[in-house]
Design an enzyme around this catalytic site. Structure first.
Site, PDB file in Angstrom:
ATOM      1  N   LYS A 172       1.196 -27.626 -55.203  1.00  0.00           N
ATOM      2  CA  LYS A 172       2.025 -28.236 -54.171  1.00  0.00           C
ATOM      3  C   LYS A 172       3.336 -27.469 -54.071  1.00  0.00           C
ATOM      4  O   LYS A 172       3.967 -27.190 -55.108  1.00  0.00           O
ATOM      5  CB  LYS A 172       2.332 -29.692 -54.539  1.00  0.00           C
ATOM      6  CG  LYS A 172       1.124 -30.609 -54.455  1.00  0.00           C
ATOM      7  CD  LYS A 172       0.790 -30.919 -53.021  1.00  0.00           C
ATOM      8  CE  LYS A 172      -0.417 -31.833 -52.911  1.00  0.00           C
ATOM      9  NZ  LYS A 172      -0.746 -32.140 -51.499  1.00  0.00           N
ATOM     10  N   ASP A 205      -0.464 -25.764 -51.087  1.00  0.00           N
ATOM     11  CA  ASP A 205      -0.370 -26.806 -50.064  1.00  0.00           C
ATOM     12  C   ASP A 205       1.097 -27.165 -49.837  1.00  0.00           C
ATOM     13  O   ASP A 205       1.768 -27.637 -50.753  1.00  0.00           O
ATOM     14  CB  ASP A 205      -1.143 -28.044 -50.557  1.00  0.00           C
ATOM     15  CG  ASP A 205      -1.199 -29.159 -49.531  1.00  0.00           C
ATOM     16  OD1 ASP A 205      -0.640 -29.006 -48.434  1.00  0.00           O
ATOM     17  OD2 ASP A 205      -1.834 -30.190 -49.846  1.00  0.00           O
ATOM     18  N   GLU A 231      -2.077 -24.105 -47.154  1.00  0.00           N
ATOM     19  CA  GLU A 231      -2.490 -25.348 -46.465  1.00  0.00           C
ATOM     20  C   GLU A 231      -1.294 -26.047 -45.814  1.00  0.00           C
ATOM     21  O   GLU A 231      -0.229 -26.147 -46.420  1.00  0.00           O
ATOM     22  CB  GLU A 231      -3.141 -26.262 -47.503  1.00  0.00           C
ATOM     23  CG  GLU A 231      -3.564 -27.631 -46.994  1.00  0.00           C
ATOM     24  CD  GLU A 231      -4.374 -28.378 -48.057  1.00  0.00           C
ATOM     25  OE1 GLU A 231      -5.094 -27.735 -48.856  1.00  0.00           O
ATOM     26  OE2 GLU A 231      -4.271 -29.628 -48.101  1.00  0.00           O
ATOM     27  N   GLU A 257      -6.150 -32.468 -42.587  1.00  0.00           N
ATOM     28  CA  GLU A 257      -6.189 -33.847 -43.088  1.00  0.00           C
ATOM     29  C   GLU A 257      -5.469 -34.817 -42.163  1.00  0.00           C
ATOM     30  O   GLU A 257      -5.756 -36.015 -42.178  1.00  0.00           O
ATOM     31  CB  GLU A 257      -5.592 -33.912 -44.504  1.00  0.00           C
ATOM     32  CG  GLU A 257      -4.118 -33.610 -44.569  1.00  0.00           C
ATOM     33  CD  GLU A 257      -3.621 -33.503 -46.000  1.00  0.00           C
ATOM     34  OE1 GLU A 257      -3.883 -32.465 -46.620  1.00  0.00           O
ATOM     35  OE2 GLU A 257      -2.994 -34.445 -46.493  1.00  0.00           O
ATOM     36  N   ASP A 279     -10.769 -35.311 -43.147  1.00  0.00           N
ATOM     37  CA  ASP A 279     -10.872 -36.328 -44.193  1.00  0.00           C
ATOM     38  C   ASP A 279     -11.788 -37.432 -43.663  1.00  0.00           C
ATOM     39  O   ASP A 279     -11.487 -38.018 -42.608  1.00  0.00           O
ATOM     40  CB  ASP A 279      -9.469 -36.884 -44.500  1.00  0.00           C
ATOM     41  CG  ASP A 279      -9.466 -37.861 -45.660  1.00  0.00           C
ATOM     42  OD1 ASP A 279     -10.374 -38.729 -45.714  1.00  0.00           O
ATOM     43  OD2 ASP A 279      -8.565 -37.784 -46.507  1.00  0.00           O
ATOM     44  N   HIS A 306     -10.683 -32.731 -46.916  1.00  0.00           N
ATOM     45  CA  HIS A 306      -9.582 -33.317 -47.670  1.00  0.00           C
ATOM     46  C   HIS A 306     -10.072 -34.617 -48.314  1.00  0.00           C
ATOM     47  O   HIS A 306     -10.747 -35.419 -47.660  1.00  0.00           O
ATOM     48  CB  HIS A 306      -8.423 -33.632 -46.714  1.00  0.00           C
ATOM     49  CG  HIS A 306      -7.298 -34.393 -47.327  1.00  0.00           C
ATOM     50  ND1 HIS A 306      -7.127 -35.756 -47.148  1.00  0.00           N
ATOM     51  CD2 HIS A 306      -6.294 -33.993 -48.142  1.00  0.00           C
ATOM     52  CE1 HIS A 306      -6.045 -36.145 -47.808  1.00  0.00           C
ATOM     53  NE2 HIS A 306      -5.526 -35.097 -48.427  1.00  0.00           N
ATOM     54  N   GLU A 331     -12.534 -31.231 -52.799  1.00  0.00           N
ATOM     55  CA  GLU A 331     -11.179 -31.433 -53.312  1.00  0.00           C
ATOM     56  C   GLU A 331     -11.224 -32.570 -54.329  1.00  0.00           C
ATOM     57  O   GLU A 331     -11.634 -33.688 -54.003  1.00  0.00           O
ATOM     58  CB  GLU A 331     -10.215 -31.775 -52.175  1.00  0.00           C
ATOM     59  CG  GLU A 331      -8.823 -32.087 -52.710  1.00  0.00           C
ATOM     60  CD  GLU A 331      -7.748 -32.145 -51.634  1.00  0.00           C
ATOM     61  OE1 GLU A 331      -8.074 -32.250 -50.446  1.00  0.00           O
ATOM     62  OE2 GLU A 331      -6.564 -32.081 -52.025  1.00  0.00           O
TER      63      GLU A 331
HETATM   64 CA    CA Z   1      -3.131 -31.481 -48.428  1.00  0.00          CA
END
Ligand code: CA
Length: 379
Positions: A172, A205, A231, A257, A279, A306, A331
């Site tokens: 992240k 991401d 991402e 997502e 997602d 996602h 994921e």
């Molecule tokens: Ca994400």
């Protein structure tokens, strides 16, 4: 057509508070919640689904707008029912189609249809190409009450442990939450790359932390660290930004997502995505996710869904991934979530090769533990 009908459509709101909050570019996460949908047929068979996002609003949409339409209908024709609900949602809310509510109901209908037919959902979706799926680890969130050096060290250590289990990890970035900038974001990824080594697949991401210009600079830094995909570099509505970044950068651009099926079409037509991430709990269920996957295939874009939910979301995603061409990942969220760990009795666990088995029981193949439901149910 069987004589079984849909008898009752209910929601089950769940909430688990966390001992330690964790952060990503947009917010601190202090509780994990889920809104499950439970559909019971007249013969007692039960299907489960899950809705993305806040409980408020979605719960009322399922119970008051969708449930009355479904009750008394035959559960056989999942896609027709799902399309009916989509159109009811559009008529009610116009352009704001309530896709999370639709998703949860759609997943429960697929689960129910599979159980009534005695086959796994992946078979109803056209057939599984594999019985297990490779997984990559999501986690590596920002620490609460930690300084920058502690952030770097703790997150890199977590990534190293996850890389050992799965061989692919996603970092992240977006330390703006803590008052830092893009230089610190790239430095965090550099520390993670050092910790996991050169052979591990490393995704990044940003949860749309940047404008397109900043994302371009960050992306060039990520390319030097052999990042596999970048991402959500920019906000979901910035389709032009996605396309410009994909032109400017060598690193793959991933996203989806937050996107609806029609937004995926815009992204594909504009050349904005290297990897599409619908997602199933947010895009409109398996019905919509499968259509996005078909569209992605026409544009030559791989799909890696996602996933950030309970065992219901994980199982539904595994059934979708089982049907996809190529070598898709699942994921696999490793951040704190008691609902994910406890709702199915035992947690979903990868095998020694870092793969997750596609459930082979009827429907989604998830057994919900009633005691866990009681533990986390709110009203
Ligand atoms: Ca994400």
């Amino acid at each position: 057509m069987s004589s079984v009908t849909i008898e009752r459509v209910e929601t089950v709101p769940l909430e688990a508070s966390l001992d330690e909050p964790f952060g990503y570019a947009q917010e601190w996460v202090t509780t994990r919640t889920a809104l499950l949908v439970r559909i019971e047929a007249s013969d007692g068979t039960v299907g489960w689904g899950e809705c993305w996002g806040p409980i408020a609003g979605t719960r009322e949409t399922v119970e008051r707008l969708f449930a009355p339409h479904l009750e008394g209908q035959s559960p056989d024709a999942v896609e027709r029912l799902s399309e009916d609900l989509h159109d009811r949602g559009r008529a009610a809310y116009q352009s704001i189609v309530p896709l999370p509510a639709l998703s949860g109901v759609d997943l429960a209908l697929w689960d129910l249809a599979g159980k009534l037919a005695g086959v796994p959902v992946s078979r109803l979706l056209g057939g599984a190409r594999r019985d297990a799926v490779r997984a990559y680890a999501t986690g590596h969130y920002f620490r609460h009450d930690a300084d920058l050096d502690e952030q770097y060290a703790d997150i890199a250590a977590e990534a190293e442990a996850n890389a050992g289990a799965l061989g692919a990890v996603k970092a992240k970035i977006g330390l703006q939450l803590l008052g830092y900038g893009p230089e610190e974001d790239v430095e965090l990824v550099r520390r993670i790359r050092q910790a996991v080594g050169d052979d591990v697949t490393l995704m990044v991401d940003a949860n749309y932390a940047y404008d397109a210009g900043t994302a371009r600079t960050v992306g060039r830094g990520l390319e030097e660290l052999d990042v596999y995909w970048f991402e959500e570099p920019v906000p979901p509505e910035d389709v032009a930004g996605y396309a410009a970044l994909r032109d400017a950068l060598d690193v793959r651009i991933a996203g989806g997502e937050c996107h609806t099926p029609w937004e995926f079409r815009h992204l594909f037509e504009r050349g904005g995505l290297d990897v599409a991430q619908p997602d199933v709990c947010n895009v409109g269920g398996l019905t919509a996710a499968r259509r996005v996957a078909a569209m992605a295939r026409e544009f030559g874009v791989p799909v890696v869904p996602h996933v950030w939910g309970t065992p219901v979301a994980i199982a539904a995603s595994l059934h979708l991934v089982a049907t996809l061409p190529g070598r898709p990942w699942l994921e696999f969220d490793r951040s704190a979530n008691p609902l994910r760990e406890e709702l199915a009795g035992t947690p979903v666990t990868p095998d020694a090769d870092g793969r997750l088995a596609v459930p082979d029981g009827p429907g989604l193949g998830v057994e919900i533990d009633p005691a866990a439901l009681d533990r986390y149910r709110i009203d």
